[in-house]
Every structure is written in C-alpha cells, then in structure tokens.
Design a protein around this motif. Structure first.
Motif, short mmCIF file in Angstrom:
data_model
loop_
_atom_site.label_atom_id
_atom_site.label_comp_id
_atom_site.label_asym_id
_atom_site.label_seq_id
_atom_site.Cartn_x
_atom_site.Cartn_y
_atom_site.Cartn_z
N ARG A 84 1.37 -0.99 -0.30
CA ARG A 84 -0.38 0.49 0.09
C ARG A 84 1.63 1.27 0.21
NH1 ARG A 84 -5.22 1.83 1.65
NH2 ARG A 84 -5.24 -0.68 2.03
N ASP A 107 -7.86 6.04 -0.64
CA ASP A 107 -8.31 4.55 -0.70
C ASP A 107 -9.45 4.05 -1.33
OD1 ASP A 107 -5.81 3.74 0.88
OD2 ASP A 107 -6.64 4.49 2.42
N ARG A 108 -9.20 2.58 -2.07
CA ARG A 108 -10.53 2.55 -2.57
C ARG A 108 -11.33 1.68 -1.29
NH1 ARG A 108 -10.75 5.56 -6.63
NH2 ARG A 108 -8.85 5.90 -7.47
N SER A 109 -12.07 1.62 -2.02
CA SER A 109 -13.84 0.70 -1.21
C SER A 109 -13.54 -0.64 -1.59
CB SER A 109 -15.10 0.85 -2.33
OG SER A 109 -15.30 0.62 -3.26
N TRP A 110 -12.61 -1.22 -2.64
CA TRP A 110 -12.58 -2.43 -2.38
C TRP A 110 -11.74 -2.86 -1.98
CZ3 TRP A 110 -7.81 -2.51 -5.30
CH2 TRP A 110 -7.57 -1.92 -5.77
N GLY A 111 -11.04 -2.00 -1.16
CA GLY A 111 -9.88 -2.44 0.18
C GLY A 111 -8.92 -2.03 -0.34
N GLY A 112 -8.81 -1.51 -1.69
CA GLY A 112 -6.97 -1.44 -1.90
C GLY A 112 -6.66 0.27 -1.93
N ARG A 113 -5.76 0.48 -2.56
CA ARG A 113 -5.49 2.17 -2.56
C ARG A 113 -4.91 2.40 -4.21
NH1 ARG A 113 -4.64 7.08 0.25
NH2 ARG A 113 -3.00 8.18 -0.47
N PRO A 131 -5.17 -5.58 -2.44
CA PRO A 131 -4.76 -6.99 -1.25
C PRO A 131 -5.11 -8.26 -1.76
CG PRO A 131 -6.80 -5.19 -0.57
CD PRO A 131 -6.21 -5.04 -1.86
N GLY A 146 -9.01 -13.91 -2.61
CA GLY A 146 -10.13 -12.78 -1.92
C GLY A 146 -11.25 -13.13 -3.49
#
Length: 146
Positions: A84, A107-113, A131, A146
């Motif tokens: 990240r 930071d994105r809603s799907w957990g990444g950046r 991730p 995931g």
C-alpha cells in the motif's frame, strides 16, 4: 482445450510522438529493449511486453485504416505495487517523469489504494495496490486472493 492460450503477451500503444513517448517511459526508469527506435519500441514489464508503434501505422494494421480516436479510449493499464505504501511514491515518480495527474492516490472501497495518471499521449495508467496480489521474482502477477 482452447486454441487461444490464456495469456497476455504484449500491449501496443499507438504513438503520435514516438520520441516523446519513448522518453517518457525511459524517464520512469523502465529499460528500453535494445532493438527500439522511432519505428518500434519495447519495454519488458514483468513478463508482458509494452510496445510503442506509430499511431498511423497501427491504425492501418489494426483498424482497417480508420484514424485513431481522440481522447481516452476507455482502456486503463495497471501497474500493481507490492505494498500500500508504495502507491504514493510510484505515482509521484510518474508525475515527475511528465505524467498528467488524473486522480490522486486514495484508499478504494474494494480495500486497495490507487491513483491514475495519463502518459504524454493520454494513455491512462493506474498505480494500484490490491490486497492478495502475488507476484513472481520478475514482477509478473501470479495470483489474486480474495
């Protein structure tokens, strides 16, 4: 079994200014293949070849001679980073090399950046950390959990 192997070997960008686009990708620190010149250029990126080819010649081959469309094509190329905290400096390096900011790192809603930039000819790139991404020793994506 399919006759078409499930792999992506190369991505070709039609270049309106070969010298300028080659310089931009070299300024990112990417190693240009020795056979490169202003008629064709290549950069091996983790097992996928990024090639640059004059836009008019590419249009003649791939679009039946139709002119290349102006503006964004709807395609985004992605450069995934390992962690990240690598997104922001990678994005800053692209901007320092001459990229145009499209979207700052978030930071994105799907957990990444991720963040978006455009190269000098408007091709969109995303610098992303997701991730669960796994890479081999040469940087090729080999899995996504995931």
């Amino acid at each position: 079994m399919s006759e078409v192997p499930s792999r992506l070997s190369a991505v070709t960008l039609g270049a309106r200014d070969m010298a300028g686009l080659r310089r931009f990708y070299r300024d990112l620190g990417w190693e240009e293949l020795p056979a490169s010149d202003d008629n064709w250029a290549g950069f091996l990126l983790g097992g996928v070849l990024l090639t640059l080819y004059p836009a008019d010649l590419l249009a003649a081959e791939a679009a039946g001679g139709a002119p290349a469309p102006a503006g964004w094509s709807g395609i985004t190329l992605i450069c995934n980073v390992d962690r990240r905290e690598q997104v922001d400096p990678a994005f800053a390096a692209a901007v320092a090399a001459g990229a145009t900011v499209v979207a700052e790192p978030v930071d994105r809603s799907w957990g990444g950046r991720s963040a978006y930039f455009a190269d000098p000819e408007g091709n969109r790139w995303e610098i992303a950390w997701a991730p669960g991404t796994r890479f081999d020793a040469r940087g090729a994506l080999i899995g996504l959990d995931g």
